[in-house]
Scaffold this active site. Structure first.
Site, mmCIF file in Angstrom:
data_model
loop_
_atom_site.group_PDB
_atom_site.id
_atom_site.type_symbol
_atom_site.label_atom_id
_atom_site.label_comp_id
_atom_site.label_asym_id
_atom_site.label_seq_id
_atom_site.Cartn_x
_atom_site.Cartn_y
_atom_site.Cartn_z
ATOM 1 N N ARG A 1 21.796 3.821 59.191
ATOM 2 C CA ARG A 1 22.633 3.188 60.215
ATOM 3 C C ARG A 1 21.793 2.517 61.304
ATOM 4 N NH1 ARG A 1 27.880 5.419 61.328
ATOM 5 N NH2 ARG A 1 28.597 6.631 59.569
ATOM 6 N N LYS B 1 19.659 17.588 47.127
ATOM 7 C CA LYS B 1 20.529 18.743 47.227
ATOM 8 C C LYS B 1 21.064 18.843 48.654
ATOM 9 C CE LYS B 1 19.229 22.738 48.771
ATOM 10 N NZ LYS B 1 18.609 22.956 50.081
ATOM 11 N N HIS C 1 13.561 20.044 45.011
ATOM 12 C CA HIS C 1 12.150 19.736 45.252
ATOM 13 C C HIS C 1 11.219 20.848 44.766
ATOM 14 C CE1 HIS C 1 12.596 22.114 48.966
ATOM 15 N NE2 HIS C 1 11.280 22.163 49.009
ATOM 16 N N LYS D 1 6.997 21.027 42.744
ATOM 17 C CA LYS D 1 5.838 21.769 43.247
ATOM 18 C C LYS D 1 4.877 22.070 42.101
ATOM 19 C CE LYS D 1 8.305 23.991 47.042
ATOM 20 N NZ LYS D 1 7.623 23.845 48.314
ATOM 21 N N GLU E 1 10.850 32.908 54.107
ATOM 22 C CA GLU E 1 10.423 31.890 55.066
ATOM 23 C C GLU E 1 10.304 32.525 56.439
ATOM 24 O OE1 GLU E 1 12.157 27.765 54.311
ATOM 25 O OE2 GLU E 1 13.871 29.095 54.049
ATOM 26 N N ASP F 1 22.152 27.393 50.299
ATOM 27 C CA ASP F 1 20.983 26.595 50.667
ATOM 28 C C ASP F 1 19.803 26.856 49.738
ATOM 29 O OD1 ASP F 1 19.581 24.826 52.507
ATOM 30 O OD2 ASP F 1 18.511 26.599 53.238
ATOM 31 N N HIS G 1 17.087 26.449 44.400
ATOM 32 C CA HIS G 1 15.680 26.802 44.181
ATOM 33 C C HIS G 1 15.500 28.122 43.411
ATOM 34 C CE1 HIS G 1 15.270 23.559 46.915
ATOM 35 N NE2 HIS G 1 15.347 24.244 48.033
ATOM 36 N N LYS H 1 15.457 33.732 55.968
ATOM 37 C CA LYS H 1 14.784 33.073 57.091
ATOM 38 C C LYS H 1 14.256 34.170 58.007
ATOM 39 C CE LYS H 1 16.488 28.734 56.389
ATOM 40 N NZ LYS H 1 15.588 27.719 55.827
HETATM 41 C C1 BG6 Z 1 15.337 23.429 51.534
HETATM 42 C C2 BG6 Z 1 16.274 24.241 52.387
HETATM 43 O O1 BG6 Z 1 15.966 23.031 50.349
HETATM 44 O O2 BG6 Z 1 14.196 24.203 51.212
HETATM 45 C C3 BG6 Z 1 15.571 24.730 53.635
HETATM 46 O O3 BG6 Z 1 17.394 23.442 52.752
HETATM 47 C C4 BG6 Z 1 14.299 25.463 53.281
HETATM 48 O O4 BG6 Z 1 16.427 25.576 54.392
HETATM 49 C C5 BG6 Z 1 13.446 24.623 52.336
HETATM 50 O O5 BG6 Z 1 13.589 25.747 54.466
HETATM 51 C C6 BG6 Z 1 12.253 25.413 51.823
HETATM 52 O O6 BG6 Z 1 11.392 24.554 51.138
HETATM 53 P P1 BG6 Z 1 9.836 24.837 51.057
HETATM 54 O O7 BG6 Z 1 9.315 23.711 50.226
HETATM 55 O O8 BG6 Z 1 9.326 24.827 52.477
HETATM 56 O O9 BG6 Z 1 9.678 26.174 50.423
#
Ligand code: BG6
Length: 488
Positions: free
Chosen positions: A47, A147, A177, A181, A215, A234, A239, A337
Site C-alpha cells: 500500500r 503461512k 520456512h 532451513k 523460543e 502459529d 513447523h 515463547k
Molecule cells: C514463525 C512464527 O512462523 O516462526 C513465529 O510465526 C516464530 O511466531 C517463528 O517466532 C520462528 O522461526 P525461527 O526461524 O526463528 O525458528
C-alpha cells in the site's frame, strides 16, 4: 514439472517486516552468488506510496541493516538495485490494481513470473483473483503463499479454493520456512543418505521421539496476530508437524515434489486424533507471566498484550502415528515463547538394552539417543554408554558419552544461509519439493482443529508459567506419567 527460471519476481507486502529482515536480504545474497537468472527483475508492491527510487532506498536500508557487514559490497548492492521496481497497490482500489497489472505486463517477458504473497492470508484469494482478471495468472506464473493458510480447516479450504480457482496446485508454493532451513534438509540427508539408521528407525528400536521448538522471544509487537493464533496455530500446525513428517515418513522414491509430499501426507493422515475426551491427558497449554530470560526481566503475555486473553503461548502434546512403523511410539511435541533458551531439537530415544550384564547399582544404563539440533547451531549427537576409565573391583562402571558432529566446525568455510534463500531459489526455478501441498495443510488443520475443539469443550485454559522457565509443571507430568522425561 518442468523447470524454467523466472524473469520477474514480485513481492506483495514488500515493505513489511518479513520483507526487510528475510526476503530482501535473501534476494541480495542470491544475486551476490550469481544465482538469480540473467535479467530477472524484482517488483515490490504494497500500500505504501513509493516510487522506484524510494523503494530502492528502502531495499538498500534493509540490506544495510540485515545483511552482515562482511557480505555486503557496493557492486552487489548496485546490481540488485538495478533489478528493483515498485508499484503501490491496494486491493480496495481497482485503479491501483489496474496500474499494477499494467506494470506487471510491461516487466514480464516470455519467461516465468513468481508472485510471493507476504500479506495477511485473507488477501490471498482476492489478490490471485485480481491477477487472474488481468491476464497475469496463466501458464508460466506461480504463487508463493506465506503461512498461516487460514486459522482452521474451513478457512484454509476457503483460501485454497480461492487461490486454486486461479492457479493450478502445481503452481502454488506454500511456504513453511522451516523446510528452507539447512538443518531440516540435513535431517533428510541423515535418514536417507546413510544406511545405518533406517533398520533402527521404528517401534522395535525407538522408545520415544521428542520435538522441541523453544523460543526466548515473546510476541514482539505481533500481539494482535498472535492472540488470534496461539502456539498451536502459529507453530504446531506447520513447523512442528512438518518436522514430525520428516522424522516419521517412509523413504520417498526420489527427492522430488510428488514423492516427498506423498510420504508426508501419509504421516499426517496417520496421526491419531485427539479430541475432547483425551485433550486433558495428551496435551498441556501454558501462558507466560512476568519473569526473566537470560537475566533480563520481561513482562508477562497479558501485560504485553494489554488485555485479558486465554491464548496459549506454550503447548506440549503426546501424539501417536497409527501405522506399522510407529505403533506405540509416543511423539512428544513442545513449543513455547519465553523459554529459557532458543532451541529447536529432535531427539530419538532408543529402547534400553534387553538385559544388562553390568552391575551398575543405583544408576542403570542410560538408553541411547540420537539428538538432532537444528537451532541455534546445527549439531548431531549420538549418546552411547562407555566404560568409565578405572580399576573398579565391582565390575565395569559406565558413563554416557556423546559422539558428536558440529556442523559449524565441520563446514566452517560454508556461509550460513537464510531459509528464504533456499525457498526463493527453488520457487524461481520451479521446484516445489520444499513447499507444502494443499492436502498436507488441510490434514494438519484437521488434526489441530480437533484438539482446539477439545480444549473448548473440555473448558481447558492455559496454565501460567513464569517467563524463562520450561512451561507449566504439567508439561513434565505429560511425559513422566508414561515413564519418560524431556531430554534437555
Ligand atoms: C514463525 C512464527 O512462523 O516462526 C513465529 O510465526 C516464530 O511466531 C517463528 O517466532 C520462528 O522461526 P525461527 O526461524 O526463528 O525458528
Amino acid at each position: 514439472m518442468t523447470r524454467q527460471p523466472a524473469s520477474l519476481f514480485t513481492i506483495f507486502g514488500a515493505t513489511g517486516d518479513l520483507s526487510q529482515r528475510m526476503l530482501l536480504p535473501s534476494l541480495y545474497s542470491l544475486d551476490r552468488e550469481g544465482l538469480l537468472p540473467e535479467g530477472m527483475r524484482i517488483l515490490g508492491t504494497a500500500r505504501s506510496e513509493h516510487d522506484d527510487a524510494g523503494f530502492r532506498q528502502f531495499v538498500a536500508d534493509a540490506i544495510e541493516r540485515f545483511v552482515p557487514d562482511g557480505e555486503r559490497s557496493e557492486d552487489c548492492m548496485a546490481r540488485l538495485l538495478a533489478r528493483v521496481h515498485y508499484q503501490p497497490a491496494s486491493l480496495d482500489d481497482g485503479t491501483s490494481l489496474d496500474a499494477l497489472g499494467e506494470r506487471l505486463h510491461a516487466l514480464r517477458d516470455e519467461r516465468d513470473t513468481v508472485y510471493h504473497l507476504s500479506t495477511a492470508p485473507r488477501f490471498y484469494a482476492p489478490t490471485c483473483a485480481a491477477l487472474g482478471e488481468r491476464g497475469l495468472a496463466g501458464p508460466g506464473t506461480r504463487v508463493m503463499l506465506e503461512k498461516p493458510i487460514g486459522r482452521d480447516l474451513a478457512s484454509a479450504v476457503a483460501i485454497n479454493d480461492g487461490v486454486g480457482r486461479v492457479f493450478d496446485e502445481e503452481r502454488i508454493f506454500r511456504v513453511d520456512h522451516y523446510l528452507g532451513k539447512e538443518g531440516v534438509q540435513n535431517l533428510l540427508a541423515l535418514r536417507f543418505g546413510n544406511a545405518m539408521f533406517e533398520p533402527l528407525w521404528n517401534t522395535r528400536h525407538i522408545e520415544q521421539v521428542q520435538i522441541t521448538v523453544a523460543e526466548t522471544v515473546g510476541v514482539e509487537g505481533r500481539g494482535d496476530y498472535y492472540d488470534e493464533s496461539g502456539a498451536m496455530r502459529d507453530m504446531v500446525q506447520n513447523h512442528l508437524l512438518q518436522l514430525l513428517c520428516l522424522v516419521a515418513m517412509e523413504p520417498p522414491t526420489h527427492f522430488e515434489p510428488t514423492a516427498v509430499r506423498n510420504e508426508k501426507i501419509k504421516v499426517l493422515r496417520s496421526l491419531r486424533a485427539i479430541g475432547r475426551d483425551d485433550v486433558a491427558q495428551h496435551t498441556v497449554t501454558g501462558q507466560y507471566t512476568a519473569g526473566a530470560v537470560a537475566g533480563k526481566a520481561v513482562p508477562g503475555y497479558l501485560e504485553e498484550l494489554g488485555r485479558a486473553s486465554t491464548t496459549e503461548t506454550f503447548v506440549a502434546l503426546r501424539a501417536h502415528i497409527d501405522n506399522w512403523r510407529w505403533r506405540g511410539v509416543p511423539f512428544y511435541l513442545r513449543t513455547g515463547k519465553r523459554m529459557p533458551q532458543r532451541r529447536t531439537e529432535i531427539v530419538l530415544q532408543f529402547r534400553s538394552v534387553p538385559h544388562s550384564i553390568f552391575d551398575t547399582g543405583a544408576s542403570p544404563l542410560a538408553p541411547n539417543a540420537l539428538v538432532i539440533r537444528l537451532q541455534p547451531e546445527e549439531h548431531i549427537e549420538l549418546r552411547l554408554m562407555n566404560k568409565t576409565p578405572g580399576l573398579d573391583r565391582h565390575g565395569l562402571q559406565l558413563t554416557q558419552v556423546a559422539l558428536d558432529m558440529d556442523m559449524q566446525e565441520e563446514f566452517a568455510a560454508h556461509r550460513r544461509r537464510l531459509a528464504y534463500e533456499r525457498l526463493y531459489l527453488d520457487a524461481i526455478e520451479n521446484n516445489g519439493t520444499l513447499f507444502v501441498r494443499r492436502d498436507e495443510t488441510e490434514a494438519a488443520w484437521q488434526w489441530v482443529d480437533a484438539i482446539q475443539d477439545g480444549w473448548r469443550r473440555a473448558g481447558l485454559v492455559p496454565k501460567p508459567y513464569p517467563a524463562g522457565t520450561a512451561g507449566p509443571a504439567s508439561a513434565h507430568t505429560l511425559t513422566e506419567k508414561h515413564g519418560h522425561a524431556w531430554l534437555d
